[in-house]
Design an enzyme around this catalytic site. Sequence first.
Site, PDB file in Angstrom:
ATOM      1  N   LYS A   1       1.683  -4.239   6.575  1.00 33.06           N
ATOM      2  CA  LYS A   1       2.076  -4.187   5.510  1.00 33.06           C
ATOM      3  C   LYS A   1       3.503  -4.337   5.214  1.00 33.06           C
ATOM      4  CE  LYS A   1      -2.197  -5.297   2.878  1.00 33.06           C
ATOM      5  NZ  LYS A   1      -2.226  -6.791   2.708  1.00 33.06           N
TER       6      LYS A   1
ATOM      7  N   TYR B   1      -2.196  -1.090  10.188  1.00 32.02           N
ATOM      8  CA  TYR B   1      -2.713  -1.579   8.973  1.00 32.02           C
ATOM      9  C   TYR B   1      -1.317  -1.318   8.326  1.00 32.02           C
ATOM     10  CZ  TYR B   1      -3.814  -1.889   4.092  1.00 32.02           C
ATOM     11  OH  TYR B   1      -4.148  -2.428   3.488  1.00 32.02           O
TER      12      TYR B   1
ATOM     13  N   SER C   1       0.893  -1.511   0.842  1.00 31.60           N
ATOM     14  CA  SER C   1       0.053  -0.256   0.256  1.00 31.60           C
ATOM     15  C   SER C   1       0.845   1.562  -0.108  1.00 31.60           C
ATOM     16  CB  SER C   1      -0.722  -0.264   1.112  1.00 31.60           C
ATOM     17  OG  SER C   1      -1.247   1.039   1.699  1.00 31.60           O
TER      18      SER C   1
HETATM   19  N1  LIG Z   1      -8.841  -1.035  -0.790  1.00 25.54           N
HETATM   20  C1  LIG Z   1      -7.635   0.162  -1.725  1.00 25.54           C
HETATM   21  O1  LIG Z   1      -7.931   1.057  -0.888  1.00 25.54           O
HETATM   22  C2  LIG Z   1      -6.403  -0.957  -0.606  1.00 25.54           C
HETATM   23  C3  LIG Z   1      -4.987  -0.325  -1.276  1.00 25.54           C
HETATM   24  C4  LIG Z   1      -3.690  -0.690  -1.050  1.00 25.54           C
HETATM   25  C5  LIG Z   1      -3.523  -1.678  -0.432  1.00 25.54           C
HETATM   26  N2  LIG Z   1      -5.045  -2.350  -0.540  1.00 25.54           N
HETATM   27  C6  LIG Z   1      -4.829  -4.629  -0.172  1.00 25.54           C
HETATM   28  O2  LIG Z   1      -5.246  -5.147  -0.970  1.00 25.54           O
HETATM   29  C7  LIG Z   1      -5.999  -6.061  -1.004  1.00 25.54           C
HETATM   30  C8  LIG Z   1      -7.315  -6.411  -1.174  1.00 25.54           C
HETATM   31  O3  LIG Z   1      -7.607  -5.088  -0.821  1.00 25.54           O
HETATM   32  P1  LIG Z   1      -9.737  -4.971  -0.982  1.00 25.54           P
HETATM   33  O4  LIG Z   1     -10.268  -3.481  -0.819  1.00 25.54           O
HETATM   34  O5  LIG Z   1     -10.353  -5.846  -1.802  1.00 25.54           O
HETATM   35  O6  LIG Z   1     -10.342  -5.957   0.874  1.00 25.54           O
HETATM   36  P2  LIG Z   1     -10.962  -6.681   0.751  1.00 25.54           P
HETATM   37  O7  LIG Z   1     -11.158  -6.378   2.743  1.00 25.54           O
HETATM   38  O8  LIG Z   1     -12.661  -6.411   0.276  1.00 25.54           O
HETATM   39  O9  LIG Z   1     -10.441  -7.994   0.750  1.00 25.54           O
HETATM   40  C9  LIG Z   1     -10.209  -8.444   1.360  1.00 25.54           C
HETATM   41  C10 LIG Z   1     -10.111 -10.060   1.626  1.00 25.54           C
HETATM   42  O10 LIG Z   1      -9.753 -10.980   2.358  1.00 25.54           O
HETATM   43  C11 LIG Z   1     -10.189 -11.913   2.823  1.00 25.54           C
HETATM   44  N3  LIG Z   1      -9.664 -12.320   4.176  1.00 25.54           N
HETATM   45  C12 LIG Z   1      -9.295 -11.238   4.823  1.00 25.54           C
HETATM   46  N4  LIG Z   1      -8.971 -12.167   6.145  1.00 25.54           N
HETATM   47  C13 LIG Z   1      -8.580 -13.295   5.887  1.00 25.54           C
HETATM   48  C14 LIG Z   1      -8.189 -14.473   6.672  1.00 25.54           C
HETATM   49  N5  LIG Z   1      -7.307 -14.472   7.011  1.00 25.54           N
HETATM   50  N6  LIG Z   1      -7.713 -15.772   4.916  1.00 25.54           N
HETATM   51  C15 LIG Z   1      -8.346 -16.410   4.068  1.00 25.54           C
HETATM   52  N7  LIG Z   1      -9.793 -14.553   3.673  1.00 25.54           N
HETATM   53  C16 LIG Z   1      -9.069 -13.568   4.622  1.00 25.54           C
HETATM   54  C17 LIG Z   1     -11.726 -10.965   2.984  1.00 25.54           C
HETATM   55  O11 LIG Z   1     -12.949 -12.186   3.390  1.00 25.54           O
HETATM   56  C18 LIG Z   1     -11.992 -10.306   1.659  1.00 25.54           C
HETATM   57  O12 LIG Z   1     -12.591 -10.465   0.650  1.00 25.54           O
HETATM   58  C19 LIG Z   1      -5.336  -5.961   1.169  1.00 25.54           C
HETATM   59  O13 LIG Z   1      -4.789  -6.752   0.908  1.00 25.54           O
HETATM   60  C20 LIG Z   1      -4.913  -4.285   0.802  1.00 25.54           C
HETATM   61  O14 LIG Z   1      -4.394  -4.213   2.063  1.00 25.54           O
HETATM   62  C21 LIG Z   1      -6.145  -2.070  -0.533  1.00 25.54           C
END
Ligand SMILES: NC(=O)c1ccc[n+]([C@@H]2O[C@H](COP(=O)([O-])OP(=O)(O)OC[C@H]3O[C@@H](n4cnc5c(N)ncnc54)[C@H](O)[C@@H]3O)[C@@H](O)[C@H]2O)c1
Length: 334
Positions: free
Chosen positions: A145, A141, A117
């Site tokens: 990362k 958080y 991130s």
């Molecule tokens: N959305 C953003 O703005 C953003 C920005 C930078 C990085 N990210 C990273 O991108 C990735 C996806 O983000 P997102 O926005 O789609 O989030 P999201 O919460 O929609 O998706 C995360 C998924 O992981 C699953 N999950 C969580 N813990 C788990 C576990 N222990 N075992 C199996 N499944 C598990 C959840 O059920 C969910 O479906 C994450 O790693 C997040 O840190 C997101």
Amino acid sequence: MKVLVTGGAGYIGSITAKALEDGGHTPVILDSLLTGPRVFVKDRIFYEGDIADRDLLSRVVDEHPDIDATIHMAARIVVPESVEQPYEYYRDNVAKSLELFDQLDTLGKSRVLFSSSASLYGLVEDFEVTEESPLEPGSPYARTKLMMEMALTDMAGATDLRAIILRYFNPIGSDPDLESGIYVREPSHVLGQLVMAAQGQKDAFTITGTEHPTRDGTGIRDYIHVWDLAQAHVRAVERFDDVLAEVDAPSTIINVGTGDGVTVRELVAAFEKVFGRSVPVREAPPRPGDAVGAFANVDKARDVLGWTTDLTIEDAIESALAWGQRRETVLGYA
Ligand SMILES: NC(=O)c1ccc[n+]([C@@H]2O[C@H](COP(=O)([O-])OP(=O)(O)OC[C@H]3O[C@@H](n4cnc5c(N)ncnc54)[C@H](O)[C@@H]3O)[C@@H](O)[C@H]2O)c1
């Protein structure tokens, strides 16, 4: 190619799964449904379970020995919640990811893409950050990362694991066919708040922080259409070995953004242009921990990954608005 996508029921994961299919690849979803909705998995190959469940991972690989790479997106992602529940965040994002990486190495599944991130970056004077810019993760958080970036880099140095770490900037918008998008009930991020204000679900959109050292005093971000972000994964999976050969290292970090910084006021203006009406706006002081922001230097993404964005911020806003209209049909709540 066949690609294991952890967190594939989530916002970015489900759209990445679609982009993989679009590119002729087969996603295999592993998700505990901790937050991601079942409906986003559609009819894809799906294992409901935890990333730290080693027996489950063995079964997945047993049943899909042809998995070529893993995209590890599963995580807890809510910054304020990470301040209140640090144990859950470090356990799930750090400890469980370590189990996953070690088990993938044990099972001989060495190619790993990791979702990191832009929230790791500290403040730099012109707001443009390269992969070498100083890091200053401001929340539990963001620290999870950074820890996983370090662990994965060290593991790639010592084992057969190979890693491409993608530092996402600010994904917005939805799936091009409106089959998935933001699913939280009250989105806390800026575009979700704008959509709610535009649709009358909130009385106004609040700009938090108007005295930042940016061109108009409001926070600056690099908003990337989630479909472009998804394509970056497809490219990274397809070019995985070439990318690491080019950098001549067992792991590498790549910024994934548009390369353009957009302030909150500029985002509101773009939103109003697409929406065709003005949105009531209120101004308030910054919330504790609010970052001034950053935008991506995307030279490495272009030169090493061979990827750049195609879509505009207006495209992303349009798709977020369309999803706002449609999501009740998909999710059962508005
Ligand atoms: N959305 C953003 O703005 C953003 C920005 C930078 C990085 N990210 C990273 O991108 C990735 C996806 O983000 P997102 O926005 O789609 O989030 P999201 O919460 O929609 O998706 C995360 C998924 O992981 C699953 N999950 C969580 N813990 C788990 C576990 N222990 N075992 C199996 N499944 C598990 C959840 O059920 C969910 O479906 C994450 O790693 C997040 O840190 C997101």
